[in-house]
Design a protein around this motif. Sequence first.
Motif, short mmCIF file in Angstrom:
data_model
loop_
_atom_site.label_atom_id
_atom_site.label_comp_id
_atom_site.label_asym_id
_atom_site.label_seq_id
_atom_site.Cartn_x
_atom_site.Cartn_y
_atom_site.Cartn_z
N UNK A 43 0.78 -1.23 0.00
CA UNK A 43 0.00 0.00 0.00
C UNK A 43 0.81 1.28 0.00
N UNK A 44 2.11 1.15 -0.13
CA UNK A 44 2.96 2.35 -0.08
C UNK A 44 2.63 3.37 -1.18
N UNK A 45 2.41 2.97 -2.43
CA UNK A 45 2.07 3.98 -3.46
C UNK A 45 0.79 4.73 -3.12
N UNK A 46 -0.22 4.00 -2.64
CA UNK A 46 -1.48 4.64 -2.30
C UNK A 46 -1.31 5.61 -1.12
N UNK A 47 -0.62 5.15 -0.09
CA UNK A 47 -0.44 5.97 1.10
C UNK A 47 0.37 7.23 0.80
N UNK A 77 14.10 -1.92 1.81
CA UNK A 77 14.02 -0.96 2.91
C UNK A 77 12.75 -0.13 2.86
N UNK A 78 12.29 0.23 1.66
CA UNK A 78 11.11 1.10 1.57
C UNK A 78 9.85 0.39 2.03
N UNK A 79 9.68 -0.87 1.67
CA UNK A 79 8.49 -1.61 2.10
C UNK A 79 8.57 -1.98 3.58
N UNK A 80 9.78 -2.29 4.06
CA UNK A 80 9.94 -2.53 5.49
C UNK A 80 9.59 -1.27 6.27
N UNK A 81 10.01 -0.12 5.77
CA UNK A 81 9.70 1.15 6.43
C UNK A 81 8.20 1.44 6.39
N UNK A 82 7.54 1.09 5.29
CA UNK A 82 6.10 1.27 5.20
C UNK A 82 5.39 0.50 6.30
N UNK A 83 5.78 -0.76 6.49
CA UNK A 83 5.15 -1.60 7.51
C UNK A 83 5.51 -1.12 8.91
#
Length: 273
Positions: A43-47, A77-83
């Motif tokens: 969901x990172x692009x949406x958020x 790292x970007x998806x880990x940071x999103x979570x």
Amino acid sequence: MRVALFVTCVNDLLYPGTGRATVRLLERLGVTVDFPTAQSCCGQPQFNTGYRRETEPLVLRTAAAFEEYDHVVTPSGSCAAMVRDNYPRIGAKAKTEGRGDGLERAAAALAAKTYELTEFLVDVLDVTDVGAYFPHTVTYHPSCHGLRVLGLGNRPRKLLDAVAGLELRELPGAEECCGFGGTFAVKNPDVSAAMGRDKTANARRTGAGLLCGADNSCLMHLDGILRRDGSPMHTVHLAEVLASTREEPYRAPDAQARHIAPQKPGRGTEEVR
């Protein structure tokens, strides 16, 4: 130890070799790796584009996909940071809006057990020498999410320093953003490209044959610039470096077009056509 691989959309669709390398690496270290097929976009692009409410179903889906695991490992790292950073914020906001604490609890549970790959290796497995062999000259770009949000610090460097045959060269301006930034590159293409060219110019200045990173979204941006500029430098994900051994050496994904030849430390990587 049994863990779940959170492969992420970019890796699954564009860089499947990174996911396979992560599995090979972890299994070599005695870890059992599962791949929950219910996982999807975090969901990172949406958020990041402002659609918080639309991100909530993806938070719940992701949390449910990894619910039974004690550790979730991702080579991003970007998806880990999103979570880890944004999921708890999304859950807390839903609670303050009077929609219960289910989302908050699910987000907090997943955030607490999610690790970026280098964190998992160094902090959980307590290992820096993973038995890798990578006879190339490399310079390392620390992506913004790993550097500023997760605080990975010198974990990636410790792992690279322990790789046999690898010569690591310092990247000037290493902590500067590469300019990708997800939707930033779409909204501000000229600025994004200029920042990327600054980064690749610094990387080429090192004389290294390979530009390494721990986030394929940034590497995709930089590799595109390198290719358009006709540079023989190639990008490679850290997982693929660490998965490489004498028995199963790294092979560039476009090896038919240009082969990155192994060389002795101290020599630049040569392009063989």
